[in-house]
Design a protein around this motif. Sequence first.
Motif, short mmCIF file in Angstrom:
data_model
loop_
_atom_site.label_atom_id
_atom_site.label_comp_id
_atom_site.label_asym_id
_atom_site.label_seq_id
_atom_site.Cartn_x
_atom_site.Cartn_y
_atom_site.Cartn_z
N GLU A 1 0.81 -1.22 0.00
CA GLU A 1 0.00 0.00 0.00
C GLU A 1 0.85 1.27 0.00
O GLU A 1 0.40 2.31 -0.49
CB GLU A 1 -0.94 0.04 1.22
N GLU B 1 -0.04 3.91 -2.86
CA GLU B 1 -0.54 5.25 -2.51
C GLU B 1 0.44 6.33 -2.95
O GLU B 1 0.04 7.38 -3.46
CB GLU B 1 -0.79 5.31 -1.00
N ALA C 1 -1.78 -1.44 10.82
CA ALA C 1 -2.25 -0.80 12.05
C ALA C 1 -2.76 -1.91 12.97
O ALA C 1 -3.38 -2.87 12.52
CB ALA C 1 -3.35 0.19 11.73
N ASN D 1 -4.70 -1.52 15.87
CA ASN D 1 -5.57 -0.80 16.79
C ASN D 1 -7.01 -1.13 16.49
O ASN D 1 -7.34 -1.59 15.40
CB ASN D 1 -5.38 0.72 16.60
N ASP D 2 -7.88 -0.85 17.47
CA ASP D 2 -9.31 -0.98 17.19
C ASP D 2 -9.77 0.28 16.43
O ASP D 2 -8.96 1.19 16.16
CB ASP D 2 -10.10 -1.22 18.47
N ALA D 3 -11.07 0.34 16.11
CA ALA D 3 -11.56 1.45 15.29
C ALA D 3 -11.55 2.77 16.07
O ALA D 3 -11.77 3.83 15.48
CB ALA D 3 -12.96 1.14 14.75
N ARG E 1 -4.55 -9.52 11.65
CA ARG E 1 -4.14 -8.32 10.93
C ARG E 1 -4.04 -7.11 11.84
O ARG E 1 -3.18 -6.27 11.67
CB ARG E 1 -5.17 -8.05 9.83
N ASP E 2 -4.97 -7.00 12.79
CA ASP E 2 -5.06 -5.80 13.63
C ASP E 2 -4.72 -6.08 15.09
O ASP E 2 -5.12 -5.32 15.97
CB ASP E 2 -6.46 -5.19 13.52
N ASP F 1 -5.47 -7.55 -5.89
CA ASP F 1 -5.04 -6.15 -6.00
C ASP F 1 -4.10 -5.93 -7.18
O ASP F 1 -4.08 -4.85 -7.77
CB ASP F 1 -4.36 -5.75 -4.69
N ARG G 1 -8.35 4.12 -1.83
CA ARG G 1 -8.00 2.76 -2.20
C ARG G 1 -7.26 2.13 -1.03
O ARG G 1 -6.30 2.71 -0.51
CB ARG G 1 -7.10 2.74 -3.45
N MET H 1 -6.77 -1.95 1.37
CA MET H 1 -6.96 -3.39 1.36
C MET H 1 -7.97 -3.79 2.45
O MET H 1 -7.94 -3.28 3.56
CB MET H 1 -5.63 -4.11 1.63
N VAL H 2 -8.84 -4.72 2.09
CA VAL H 2 -9.81 -5.24 3.06
C VAL H 2 -9.72 -6.77 3.08
O VAL H 2 -9.25 -7.39 2.13
CB VAL H 2 -11.26 -4.82 2.70
N ARG H 3 -10.17 -7.31 4.20
CA ARG H 3 -10.08 -8.76 4.37
C ARG H 3 -11.41 -9.38 4.01
O ARG H 3 -12.46 -8.96 4.50
CB ARG H 3 -9.72 -9.05 5.83
N TYR I 1 -4.44 -17.11 1.05
CA TYR I 1 -3.67 -16.22 0.17
C TYR I 1 -4.54 -15.50 -0.85
O TYR I 1 -4.04 -14.71 -1.64
CB TYR I 1 -2.52 -16.98 -0.49
N GLU J 1 -7.39 -14.05 0.49
CA GLU J 1 -8.30 -13.42 1.46
C GLU J 1 -8.31 -11.89 1.35
O GLU J 1 -9.33 -11.25 1.56
CB GLU J 1 -7.86 -13.84 2.87
N MET J 2 -7.13 -11.31 1.09
CA MET J 2 -7.02 -9.85 1.08
C MET J 2 -7.34 -9.31 -0.31
O MET J 2 -6.79 -9.78 -1.31
CB MET J 2 -5.60 -9.42 1.46
N ARG K 1 -12.00 6.72 8.23
CA ARG K 1 -10.54 6.63 8.19
C ARG K 1 -10.05 5.71 9.30
O ARG K 1 -9.13 4.93 9.11
CB ARG K 1 -9.90 8.03 8.33
N ILE L 1 -11.90 3.30 10.76
CA ILE L 1 -12.34 1.94 10.43
C ILE L 1 -11.41 1.32 9.38
O ILE L 1 -11.00 0.16 9.50
CB ILE L 1 -13.81 1.97 9.92
N SER M 1 -8.35 1.86 8.96
CA SER M 1 -7.03 1.49 9.47
C SER M 1 -7.11 0.52 10.64
O SER M 1 -6.13 0.33 11.35
CB SER M 1 -6.23 2.74 9.84
N ALA M 2 -8.27 -0.12 10.82
CA ALA M 2 -8.35 -1.23 11.78
C ALA M 2 -8.34 -2.53 10.95
O ALA M 2 -7.31 -2.86 10.39
CB ALA M 2 -9.60 -1.10 12.64
N ASP M 3 -9.44 -3.22 10.89
CA ASP M 3 -9.48 -4.46 10.11
C ASP M 3 -10.74 -4.45 9.24
O ASP M 3 -11.65 -5.26 9.44
CB ASP M 3 -9.47 -5.67 11.04
N PRO M 4 -10.80 -3.54 8.28
CA PRO M 4 -12.01 -3.46 7.43
C PRO M 4 -12.17 -4.72 6.60
O PRO M 4 -11.20 -5.39 6.28
CB PRO M 4 -11.74 -2.24 6.55
#
Lengths: 416, 416
Positions: free
Chosen positions: A33, A37, A252, A254-256, A351-352, B32, B56, B58-60, B378, B380-381, B395, B397, B399-402
């Motif tokens: 990322e 980015e 990251a 952390n939680d949300a 992941r988190d 991705d 943009r 990455m999400v799980r 592999y 999953e993301m 923002r 959410i 950077s947690a585990d969306p």
Amino acid sequence: MNISDQAFTVNCRTYSPPARPIAVICIDGCADEYITESIAQGYMPRLEAMVKKGYRGMVRGALPSFTNVNNSAIVTGVPPSVTGICGNFFLNPDTGEEVMMNSPEFRRCDTLLNAAADAGRNVAFITAKEKLRTVLGDGIVERGGIVFSSEKVNEATKDTHGVDKAEEIIGKPQPEIYSGDASIYVLEAGAALAEQGKADFLYLSLTDYMQHKFAPHELESLNFHQQLDAQIGRLLDAGCIVAATADHGMNAKNDAQGKPKVIYVESLLKQQFGPEGIRVICPITDPYVVHHGALGSLVMVHLDEPSRKEEMIDFLYQQEGITEVYGRNLAALKLELAPDRVGDICVLSGRDVVVGKTEADHDLSVLQGGLRSHGGRYEEMVPLLLSEPLNEEYRKIASADPRNFDVFAFACNAGA
Amino acid sequence: MNISDQAFTVNCRTYSPPARPIAVICIDGCADEYITESIAQGYMPRLEAMVKKGYRGMVRGALPSFTNVNNSAIVTGVPPSVTGICGNFFLNPDTGEEVMMNSPEFRRCDTLLNAAADAGRNVAFITAKEKLRTVLGDGIVERGGIVFSSEKVNEATKDTHGVDKAEEIIGKPQPEIYSGDASIYVLEAGAALAEQGKADFLYLSLTDYMQHKFAPHELESLNFHQQLDAQIGRLLDAGCIVAATADHGMNAKNDAQGKPKVIYVESLLKQQFGPEGIRVICPITDPYVVHHGALGSLVMVHLDEPSRKEEMIDFLYQQEGITEVYGRNLAALKLELAPDRVGDICVLSGRDVVVGKTEADHDLSVLQGGLRSHGGRYEEMVPLLLSEPLNEEYRKIASADPRNFDVFAFACNAGA
């Protein structure tokens, strides 16, 4: 300067570099990322052009996804099961002591840097962190090469580091280790050495201070990557084949609401199974605690009585946020580790989520702005970036299961 | 047309869409790298501009990383443990029969598409594969919405699909299911409906035929993504908030010579433990065998005598290429599955490896050009792409585990 194109073989792999300078970069903590980015926002035009012409893909790193583990794999071309470097920090079974893996005797095979030097290459190994110089830099100076860290560039002498007055060659004084500059300086050093013909086979290994502190979209990160890009441009302009990968990704943790998600594994196990005979080792531990507070996504559990292992594995698997739990032999098999260098139990988190020892063992106050870290499965996949288009053989390799520790093979062998 | 901005709550989540048309796209099999490479080579200028301004990341996804599992999670906003859809195909414990999960009675909660329609939205759910229409499209037509697949667009009528003469609205005849056009057609349909004001809350779910057949750098893939890009542009030009994610990633599953790497789990277990009472189910199985030959990176093992489970788990873990092995309860816990919808043992394989039943059960001759598939960790993301910049809450959410099944929440709630 005449550049050697003599092939060399080390650790059962053969490297056939062309007679061009080769610069391999390990961008510490470079989750894909960061590249995406930074390119998207226009901060890496040189890299953008480089991979458009060359190659960009994903490679699988070594586990645990820590710095020493992966730098060791990268400079040897083989996994931790062969190198023996399975963490930054481990419990020495011979002494019962917790020790930093900061000297080359822990390494079980030679580096390809030494093999390249023996084949006539002018090798330079520049790192941000002094620890990597001490673990992986042995033998290079004796072979006429150059090794130093930006952290201790002022200590470099011809006898000990293969170069005098390194700061003058680079044209800049020693940077602060807790900074992006510590990484930029490594690339500036590499570019200067390549430009001045002082090295033609370079390994440039950065530090992940910035990645621990900033997410890909943050301006500090974008500016940092802009500086990386300028130095990559210098290496390209100096005629180098440039290959880059990462030792691990970064997430990251952390939680949300931004609060670190930590599972203190030693506390948890002692609460459940009694306080005796349980010791947790955090193999991310290194001298750079501001980065991560010694919290990563993998820990080792050592037991005085290993027969208690199975019930502990079952218990650990029930915990939310813990994703993988292995006994020693299965950990060695599935994570490619040396069985005598891992705990009785090996624990990975999501992941988190990070895993730690006890609350008292970790100082979260150093983590301004929340925790970003690595060490587990979700930091295993990293980018591979190459200035050359792949030849047919490497197109096939790239579409199988390429590894980050194939990066020197890509740099030497993958060009058309 | 007046667009409803009424908030709605379904499956314990609240969606607050603004009064703008919303188009959520599931790009089936979109690892991705497809986006990265297509943007890098200049084939997705609209998407490039969209995510530069928007987001943009990455999400799980949900595991197993299969189509039905993840589409079910996406249209409900909840994981497979709640939806009950844990594969395309499963062994029904009530009947002992192997069945396709191709009707809505297998689903254990309602879709957010129906909730959006109840809140006054004009819903359209367009899929490439007919199977998704039948599993997830129930209730929409009764609420005045539109549901059809490009595979069977010619069967659409007002009574059964909410629209007559769909091909005329789109301006094109029905495409071939084994083609990139089957996906492009879904987006063309969505764009036509948005442009003509016939729908303002769209779920557009593509097929991964092209991703199964072509790697990101191949010209066929780049051309396909260029066509996707043009349709994304049409949706943006029609004023839509556009959000896109994938149901799963995609990896080559071949060795470096291009030969598929397959572990036939049923054969392996029968050879080791005797031929009786062992049945392997491949939950990737669907009617579209040309895609993958029913070979993915997760299988379920059903045992007549579950007490043999532990020794089989130990045995399976010893096999190279097998990465995770769980008993039923642990699989349900760690992979977020419904325990009554999984096998006694759940087996996952590595980045470049698939698991199957027996050699006779899989026709590899359909796999011209090697095997590309999914189903495991592999894959999953996956990417999340949004036309709007994230507000502060999202923002955090992000950077947690969306998750990929947060995509409707991002589309409705994440804008400034």
